[in-house]
Design a protein around this motif. Sequence first.
Motif, PDB file in Angstrom:
ATOM      1  N   ALA A  45       0.847  -1.194   0.000  1.00 43.88           N
ATOM      2  CA  ALA A  45       0.000   0.000   0.000  1.00 43.88           C
ATOM      3  C   ALA A  45       0.882   1.243   0.000  1.00 43.88           C
ATOM      4  O   ALA A  45       1.901   1.299   0.693  1.00 43.88           O
ATOM      5  CB  ALA A  45      -0.916   0.004   1.217  1.00 43.88           C
ATOM      6  N   GLY A  46       0.473   2.224  -0.780  1.00 45.60           N
ATOM      7  CA  GLY A  46       1.183   3.500  -0.827  1.00 45.60           C
ATOM      8  C   GLY A  46       0.222   4.642  -0.622  1.00 45.60           C
ATOM      9  O   GLY A  46      -0.996   4.434  -0.503  1.00 45.60           O
ATOM     10  N   PRO A  47       0.700   5.868  -0.581  1.00 49.35           N
ATOM     11  CA  PRO A  47      -0.179   7.014  -0.347  1.00 49.35           C
ATOM     12  C   PRO A  47      -1.145   7.299  -1.492  1.00 49.35           C
ATOM     13  O   PRO A  47      -2.196   7.905  -1.285  1.00 49.35           O
ATOM     14  CB  PRO A  47       0.802   8.179  -0.154  1.00 49.35           C
ATOM     15  N   GLU A  48      -0.815   6.839  -2.712  1.00 52.17           N
ATOM     16  CA  GLU A  48      -1.669   7.151  -3.853  1.00 52.17           C
ATOM     17  C   GLU A  48      -2.044   5.940  -4.695  1.00 52.17           C
ATOM     18  O   GLU A  48      -2.693   6.083  -5.729  1.00 52.17           O
ATOM     19  CB  GLU A  48      -0.980   8.193  -4.741  1.00 52.17           C
ATOM     20  N   GLU A  49      -1.633   4.733  -4.270  1.00 55.27           N
ATOM     21  CA  GLU A  49      -2.016   3.527  -5.004  1.00 55.27           C
ATOM     22  C   GLU A  49      -1.885   2.305  -4.117  1.00 55.27           C
ATOM     23  O   GLU A  49      -1.169   2.308  -3.118  1.00 55.27           O
ATOM     24  CB  GLU A  49      -1.158   3.351  -6.263  1.00 55.27           C
ATOM     25  N   VAL A  50      -2.612   1.265  -4.507  1.00 56.03           N
ATOM     26  CA  VAL A  50      -2.586  -0.013  -3.791  1.00 56.03           C
ATOM     27  C   VAL A  50      -2.336  -1.109  -4.813  1.00 56.03           C
ATOM     28  O   VAL A  50      -2.945  -1.120  -5.892  1.00 56.03           O
ATOM     29  CB  VAL A  50      -3.916  -0.264  -3.052  1.00 56.03           C
ATOM     30  N   THR A  51      -1.441  -2.032  -4.479  1.00 60.07           N
ATOM     31  CA  THR A  51      -1.151  -3.166  -5.357  1.00 60.07           C
ATOM     32  C   THR A  51      -1.811  -4.415  -4.799  1.00 60.07           C
ATOM     33  O   THR A  51      -1.591  -4.779  -3.644  1.00 60.07           O
ATOM     34  CB  THR A  51       0.370  -3.399  -5.473  1.00 60.07           C
ATOM     35  N   PHE A  52      -2.638  -5.068  -5.631  1.00 62.51           N
ATOM     36  CA  PHE A  52      -3.294  -6.306  -5.218  1.00 62.51           C
ATOM     37  C   PHE A  52      -2.352  -7.484  -5.427  1.00 62.51           C
ATOM     38  O   PHE A  52      -1.394  -7.406  -6.199  1.00 62.51           O
ATOM     39  CB  PHE A  52      -4.582  -6.538  -6.027  1.00 62.51           C
ATOM     40  N   THR A  53      -2.649  -8.586  -4.774  1.00 63.84           N
ATOM     41  CA  THR A  53      -1.814  -9.780  -4.911  1.00 63.84           C
ATOM     42  C   THR A  53      -1.936 -10.414  -6.294  1.00 63.84           C
ATOM     43  O   THR A  53      -1.107 -11.250  -6.661  1.00 63.84           O
ATOM     44  CB  THR A  53      -2.163 -10.817  -3.834  1.00 63.84           C
ATOM     45  N   ASP A  54      -2.963 -10.056  -7.051  1.00 65.67           N
ATOM     46  CA  ASP A  54      -3.062 -10.590  -8.420  1.00 65.67           C
ATOM     47  C   ASP A  54      -2.339  -9.703  -9.430  1.00 65.67           C
ATOM     48  O   ASP A  54      -2.441  -9.913 -10.645  1.00 65.67           O
ATOM     49  CB  ASP A  54      -4.530 -10.775  -8.816  1.00 65.67           C
ATOM     50  N   GLY A  55      -1.610  -8.690  -8.922  1.00 64.87           N
ATOM     51  CA  GLY A  55      -0.799  -7.847  -9.791  1.00 64.87           C
ATOM     52  C   GLY A  55      -1.434  -6.532 -10.190  1.00 64.87           C
ATOM     53  O   GLY A  55      -0.753  -5.632 -10.694  1.00 64.87           O
ATOM     54  N   ARG A  56      -2.734  -6.368  -9.978  1.00 65.61           N
ATOM     55  CA  ARG A  56      -3.390  -5.117 -10.338  1.00 65.61           C
ATOM     56  C   ARG A  56      -2.907  -3.970  -9.449  1.00 65.61           C
ATOM     57  O   ARG A  56      -2.699  -4.152  -8.259  1.00 65.61           O
ATOM     58  CB  ARG A  56      -4.904  -5.249 -10.204  1.00 65.61           C
ATOM     59  N   VAL A  57      -2.760  -2.817 -10.053  1.00 64.07           N
ATOM     60  CA  VAL A  57      -2.401  -1.608  -9.308  1.00 64.07           C
ATOM     61  C   VAL A  57      -3.570  -0.633  -9.427  1.00 64.07           C
ATOM     62  O   VAL A  57      -3.944  -0.232 -10.535  1.00 64.07           O
ATOM     63  CB  VAL A  57      -1.111  -0.964  -9.848  1.00 64.07           C
ATOM     64  N   VAL A  58      -4.151  -0.278  -8.295  1.00 65.79           N
ATOM     65  CA  VAL A  58      -5.327   0.593  -8.277  1.00 65.79           C
ATOM     66  C   VAL A  58      -4.928   1.953  -7.710  1.00 65.79           C
ATOM     67  O   VAL A  58      -4.492   2.041  -6.564  1.00 65.79           O
ATOM     68  CB  VAL A  58      -6.455  -0.023  -7.419  1.00 65.79           C
ATOM     69  N   PRO A  59      -5.047   3.017  -8.495  1.00 68.99           N
ATOM     70  CA  PRO A  59      -4.776   4.350  -7.951  1.00 68.99           C
ATOM     71  C   PRO A  59      -5.875   4.736  -6.964  1.00 68.99           C
ATOM     72  O   PRO A  59      -7.063   4.754  -7.319  1.00 68.99           O
ATOM     73  CB  PRO A  59      -4.795   5.250  -9.197  1.00 68.99           C
ATOM     74  N   THR A  60      -5.516   5.006  -5.724  1.00 68.83           N
ATOM     75  CA  THR A  60      -6.512   5.338  -4.701  1.00 68.83           C
ATOM     76  C   THR A  60      -5.854   6.074  -3.548  1.00 68.83           C
ATOM     77  O   THR A  60      -4.667   5.879  -3.260  1.00 68.83           O
ATOM     78  CB  THR A  60      -7.215   4.064  -4.176  1.00 68.83           C
ATOM     79  N   ARG A  61      -6.626   6.929  -2.897  1.00 65.58           N
ATOM     80  CA  ARG A  61      -6.176   7.606  -1.667  1.00 65.58           C
ATOM     81  C   ARG A  61      -6.930   7.048  -0.461  1.00 65.58           C
ATOM     82  O   ARG A  61      -6.763   7.554   0.639  1.00 65.58           O
ATOM     83  CB  ARG A  61      -6.456   9.116  -1.767  1.00 65.58           C
ATOM     84  N   THR A  62      -7.744   6.003  -0.686  1.00 63.36           N
ATOM     85  CA  THR A  62      -8.597   5.477   0.383  1.00 63.36           C
ATOM     86  C   THR A  62      -8.500   3.964   0.449  1.00 63.36           C
ATOM     87  O   THR A  62      -9.034   3.256  -0.415  1.00 63.36           O
ATOM     88  CB  THR A  62     -10.072   5.879   0.174  1.00 63.36           C
ATOM     89  N   LEU A  63      -7.822   3.454   1.470  1.00 66.17           N
ATOM     90  CA  LEU A  63      -7.727   2.018   1.721  1.00 66.17           C
ATOM     91  C   LEU A  63      -8.299   1.757   3.110  1.00 66.17           C
ATOM     92  O   LEU A  63      -7.760   2.219   4.121  1.00 66.17           O
ATOM     93  CB  LEU A  63      -6.278   1.554   1.648  1.00 66.17           C
ATOM     94  N   ILE A  64      -9.411   1.043   3.168  1.00 64.52           N
ATOM     95  CA  ILE A  64     -10.072   0.731   4.441  1.00 64.52           C
ATOM     96  C   ILE A  64      -9.838  -0.745   4.743  1.00 64.52           C
ATOM     97  O   ILE A  64     -10.218  -1.611   3.954  1.00 64.52           O
ATOM     98  CB  ILE A  64     -11.576   1.057   4.385  1.00 64.52           C
ATOM     99  N   TRP A  65      -9.217  -1.025   5.870  1.00 69.88           N
ATOM    100  CA  TRP A  65      -8.810  -2.387   6.226  1.00 69.88           C
ATOM    101  C   TRP A  65      -9.735  -2.944   7.303  1.00 69.88           C
ATOM    102  O   TRP A  65      -9.771  -2.449   8.433  1.00 69.88           O
ATOM    103  CB  TRP A  65      -7.356  -2.374   6.708  1.00 69.88           C
TER     104      TRP A  65
END
Length: 454
Positions: free
Chosen positions: A243-263
Amino acid sequence: MTRPRILVVGAGFSGVECVRRLERKLAPDEADVTLVTPFSYQLYLPLLPQVASGVLTPQSIAVSLRRSSKYRTRIIPGGAIGVDLRAKVCVVRTITDHLVDEPYDYIVLAPGSVTRTFDIPGLTDHAFGMKTLAEAAYIRDHVISQLDLADASDDPAERASRLQFVVVGGGYAGTETAACLQRLTHAAVKRYPRLDPGLIKWHLIDIAPKLMPELGDKLGRSAQEVLRRRGIEISLGVSIAKAGPEEVTFTDGRVVPTRTLIWTAGVVASPLMATLGAETVKGRLAVTAEMNVPGHDGVFALGDSAAVPDLAKGDGAVCPPTAQHAQRQGRKVADNVIAALRGRPLEPYEHKDLGLVVDLGGKDAVSKPLGIELHGVPAQAVARGYHLGALRTNVAKTRVLTNWMLNAVAGDDFVRTGFQSRKPATLKDFEYTDAYLTPEQVRAHVGRTQPQRS
C-alpha cells in the motif's frame, strides 16, 4: 475489613453487561466495583458503518455509562496495559499517560479485540480501520473530502485516484462498510456537477473464496448480487501486496490508484492477553466453560479476547467474537463472580447463536434469524429490529430510530466536520497497540510499586 474489590477491564458488550448485572445483584456494601475504560460510553460496534456513511450521528451509538442515576461503579479513564496475576495488580495507563496500579480480588478481563494486520508494506501507514468511533467519523470526513478535492482538481490522474476506494475484508464489517459508503458517494456525487459519476469506483476484496461464508451460499450470493448491482467490484481470493499514499497493489498484480484504503480483514484479541503469561488459543486467553482462567482464582475472561468453549456446538469449538455472545457471557460472568464471592459453585456458559443480520443500507439486507434465510425488505426489518432491541437504553434506541427516519426522508447533507483535519488517522494512530507491556515489564513494574502477595 475492606470490601472485596472487583475490577472489570473493558466497556464493550461483555464488560458493560457484567457491570450492570453486578450492580443489580450485589448489595451496596458487599463489594467495590471498578471499571477500566478510556471512554465513558459503550460503543454499539455493529452500526459503525452507518456512522461512517452519515446515516447515524456518532452520539447515537455511543451509549453513556453514566446516564443511570443508580450507577455506582468507579470508572478509571484509561486502558489496561498489563496484569500481574501473582500480585493481583492491573497496570492502567490513564488518558493523561500516567501509570496507575489497580489491585483487585476479582478481575474480569473483557478488553475486546484490535484490528488484525499482516506484515504488508505500507499497510499500517496508509490504511484506515473501522473499529472505533473516531475512525468511523474520520472516514466519513475523508471520503467526502476526496469528492471535494476531485471536484476542484483539473488533473485527470488525481481525480481517478481520489474517486477510487478500496475496502479489504469480506466479513460483516467490510461488506457493510463498502455497501454504506458506496451509497454515500452515489448520493453525494449528484451535488458535484463537474464530476463524472462513472469515475467513482468501489472495490471490495477478500482472500477468502466466499463473501460472508457464515451466511451460507444462498444469502452470500444474494449479498454479492446487491453489491454488484450497485457497481461495487468484488474480488475474492485476492488481498493487498503493498500500500502507498496514492495507489494499492493487489496480490493478483493489479495496481489501483486510490487515496482510500479501508482495512477490515478481521480482528485479534487485545494485546493485553499476552501480558498475563497465561495459556492462549490463537491469541485469545484460554478459559473454562465457566470463563475463569485455570489455576488462577478470581480471574475471569470473556468476549473477543477469550477462547470460551462453545458447549452448544461441542467438538472443541469456541464461541465466535460476536456481540450476541459477548452480552450473554457478560451476564454469566457476573453471576459467577458473585458465586465465587459467596462461596457457591460456578455455572458454565452455554448459548445457541440466534442468527445473523447484515444491513446493506436502504432497503437492502440479508438476515438469518433462527436459521431462516431472508433478504430485501423483510431482512432489513429484522436487522434494524435486532439493532434497536440490542441497544442498551431507550434514549439510544430513540436516537437511532430518529436518525434512520430523518435520513430516509431528508437524505444527507454531506458535511465534513473537520475535527481531525490534518492529523494522522491511520490504523497505527487509533488502536495504540504499542502501548502494552511485556509480562516481564509488568512484573518488574509491579515489583517496584507493590508488595508481592504470598
